[in-house]
Design an enzyme around this catalytic site. Structure first.
Site, short mmCIF file in Angstrom:
data_model
loop_
_atom_site.label_atom_id
_atom_site.label_comp_id
_atom_site.label_asym_id
_atom_site.label_seq_id
_atom_site.Cartn_x
_atom_site.Cartn_y
_atom_site.Cartn_z
N HIS A 1 0.85 -1.20 0.00
CA HIS A 1 0.00 0.00 0.00
C HIS A 1 0.89 1.25 0.00
CE1 HIS A 1 -3.62 2.30 0.68
NE2 HIS A 1 -2.96 2.99 1.60
N ASP B 1 -6.70 -2.61 3.97
CA ASP B 1 -5.36 -2.10 4.32
C ASP B 1 -5.03 -2.21 5.80
OD1 ASP B 1 -4.95 -1.52 1.63
OD2 ASP B 1 -5.87 0.45 1.82
C1 GRF Z 1 0.67 0.60 -5.94
O1 GRF Z 1 0.87 1.93 -5.55
C2 GRF Z 1 0.31 -0.26 -4.77
O2 GRF Z 1 0.91 0.15 -3.58
C3 GRF Z 1 -1.19 -0.07 -4.66
O3 GRF Z 1 -1.62 -0.01 -6.00
C4 GRF Z 1 -0.55 0.44 -6.83
C5 GRF Z 1 -0.36 -0.60 -7.88
O4 GRF Z 1 0.58 -0.21 -8.85
N1 GRF Z 1 -1.81 -1.11 -3.89
P1 GRF Z 1 1.05 -1.23 -9.95
O5 GRF Z 1 -0.20 -1.77 -10.65
O6 GRF Z 1 1.83 -2.32 -9.29
O7 GRF Z 1 1.90 -0.42 -10.89
#
Ligand code: GRF
Length: 194
Positions: free
Chosen positions: A114, A150
């Site tokens: 997250h 979360d």
């Molecule tokens: C990331 O910022 C992750 O922390 C959140 O969603 C985003 C996903 O990014 N849960 P990606 O698809 O891995 O580029």
């Protein structure tokens, strides 16, 4: 890139909904000789998730699962996971909250990343909220997954200082960069205690 198959690697599934930069990074990590995981499956709840291309390019089995009927979707996924002998699940931008019933099958073996310093700023639009509150720091967190959004025990966190020049876009980029270092570290950390 050639896929290394190690007999002791933990068979891992990555769940995505979008871009998949964390998926791409985890695939790269899994190819390292010392990596404790091999990625055997990618699940997406979105047919158009860009991240699916990384699975395809790397010849990783990928499945699109429609969550209109969540119970059915989870049942389908559990069946595939068991067939593929998956031992670890990494959520990476997966926009679905999994049920307690699903999670009990993977207690201690399902992780999420997250883009905030949890427990602060759960949910969506974290960077926007962090900037609006004039926070001095932000960062990212890898944690175990529970049926509450979360939440779940924190495995690792990386803190960064917010710059006066930061915009939502810039902060997102800098934090994503940290996420790509943090997720492999967190995986290494927990797999030594499996
Ligand atoms: C990331 O910022 C992750 O922390 C959140 O969603 C985003 C996903 O990014 N849960 P990606 O698809 O891995 O580029």
């Amino acid at each position: 890139m050639k896929k290394l198959i190690g007999p002791n690697k933990n068979r891992t599934a990555v769940f995505i909904s979008g871009t998949g930069s964390n998926l791409k990074n985890l695939i790269k990590f899994s190819y390292k000789k010392k990596s404790p995981i091999s990625i055997e499956l990618v699940i997406s709840n979105k047919r158009k998730a860009k991240g699916l291309n990384f699975a395809k390019k790397n010849k990783i089995e990928n499945k699109i699962i429609n969550f209109k009927k969540p119970k059915n979707a989870e049942k389908k996924i559990l069946h595939i996971l068991s067939k593929k002998k998956i031992k670890l699940i990494c959520l990476a931008g997966f926009m679905i909250i999994l049920s307690r019933n699903f999670l009990k099958n993977f207690r201690g073996k399902i992780l999420n990343i997250h883009p905030s310093l949890l427990p602060k700023y759960k949910g969506l639009n974290t960077h926007k909220k962090v900037l609006a509150r004039n926070e001095k720091f932000s960062g990212c967190t890898v944690h175990y997954v529970t049926s509450k959004l979360d939440s779940g025990k924190i495995i690792l966190q990386k803190k960064i200082r917010i710059k006066s020049t930061d915009t939502e876009k810039k902060l997102k980029k800098r934090i994503l960069n940290e996420e790509h270092k943090l997720y492999p570290k967190a995986i290494n950390k927990i797999l030594t205690s499996f």
